[in-house]
Design a protein around this motif. Sequence first.
Motif, PDB file in Angstrom:
ATOM      1  N   LYS A 165      16.429  -4.739   7.970  1.00  0.00           N
ATOM      2  CA  LYS A 165      17.800  -4.796   8.492  1.00  0.00           C
ATOM      3  C   LYS A 165      18.364  -6.211   8.405  1.00  0.00           C
ATOM      4  O   LYS A 165      19.533  -6.410   8.077  1.00  0.00           O
ATOM      5  N   SER A 184      21.731  -7.536   6.583  1.00  0.00           N
ATOM      6  CA  SER A 184      22.748  -8.336   7.291  1.00  0.00           C
ATOM      7  C   SER A 184      23.051  -9.615   6.518  1.00  0.00           C
ATOM      8  O   SER A 184      24.201 -10.054   6.453  1.00  0.00           O
ATOM      9  N   HIS A 207      22.266  -0.193   7.917  1.00  0.00           N
ATOM     10  CA  HIS A 207      21.181  -0.051   8.907  1.00  0.00           C
ATOM     11  C   HIS A 207      20.999   1.419   9.280  1.00  0.00           C
ATOM     12  O   HIS A 207      19.870   1.923   9.352  1.00  0.00           O
TER      13      HIS A 207
END
Length: 403
Positions: free
Chosen positions: A266, A270, A292
Amino acid sequence: MEQRFNADQSDHRGPTLSCGCGLQARYAGRRAKTVQSALGELTLERAYYHCDACEAGFYPRDRALGLQGSSLSPAVTRMVGRVGAMVSFVEGSALMQELAAVPVDPKQVERTAEALGREIAEDERRRVEPEPPAAPTMYLGMDGTGVPMRASELAGRAGKSPDGSAKTREVKLCTVWTAEGRDDEGLPVRDPGSVSYSAAIESAASRDTDEAPSEFAQRADREARRRGFDQADRRVVLGDGAPWIWNLADEQFPGAIQIVDLFHAKQHLSDVAKAIYGPGGDLGRPWAKQRHDELDEGQQEAVLQALRVHAEAHDEARKCLDYVTRNQLRMRYPEFRAQGLCVSSGVVEAGCKVAIATRLKRAGMRWTVSGADAIIALRCCQLSGRFEDFWERRSAAAGPGAR
Ligand SMILES: [Zn+2]
């Protein structure tokens, strides 16, 4: 106490004593040494034996009391080992003064903590006492993190800084834990107190021509045997996407379930969002959130598709596309969850912070490899709840009275 010590002259055991070289050392009088003890400074007079052949001598009492080569009593040495693992040497020196009223200057804290750490590192390599697995499912995580080095330790090494030089060396960490507990949503959580750590600045690369596995592979193997990971019904290896982790897992732990830590995956997405939309987050955040969710739901194809759109324009997106493609089998999160497996522990990530960064990556710190490895060994030993055992063995080896 000083008077009682000095009144007892039973350490004089006749005119000669055997030296380690096999010849006889002769008694050469009593000599004084000032020792920092937990009760304050003591000036001890001890029998000295000198060996002409070795041009050196020894003090039987120093051996018996664990004072060889040190002006700190074992109890103070142990305290210094505690503070040296937790805080900087300067802070450690201040703590010793404040909590125990024992003056130990920062340089001495450094020397003592590092010497102890080297003993522990040696002990770790030599001793593996296998234990049965603590749970049916055992987890082993691996990760790496850069530690800032002195320039002299980096000469000639290629690195990531703009001029191509290196500023850090990579510490590799192996951690083992169990996750039988469940949170409110029924997801596995790491069992408190179940985590052990082992780490060092070591290579994880082994070539086909090497006879033995890499240093770090051997370390991971020792830790796995110590914790009964190799004997567990179900073995899970967690890591980020770094290829060395999965090469090592294939070689050392064949048959173990391999999972890319969801936390890492994740974070990776990001970072891609930031690269595409800028660090502000207004546009990037919903993009990352959607990726996600797709990961959580096992929609890898959707993740790949979203990355492909940006792969040409953004290097980060292209790298992440490779990463997800390479690790698809290790990112089957819904499947892993259905089997009751822990996929997003953050344990591995937290392990690097707890075991390494909080002590070794603080502002202004620059390490030597040997100094860093010693403090890492000391810290891992304590965080894994093994310091007591080590100390018992050390005291037993030094002889009675060395506690
Ligand atoms: Zn000798």
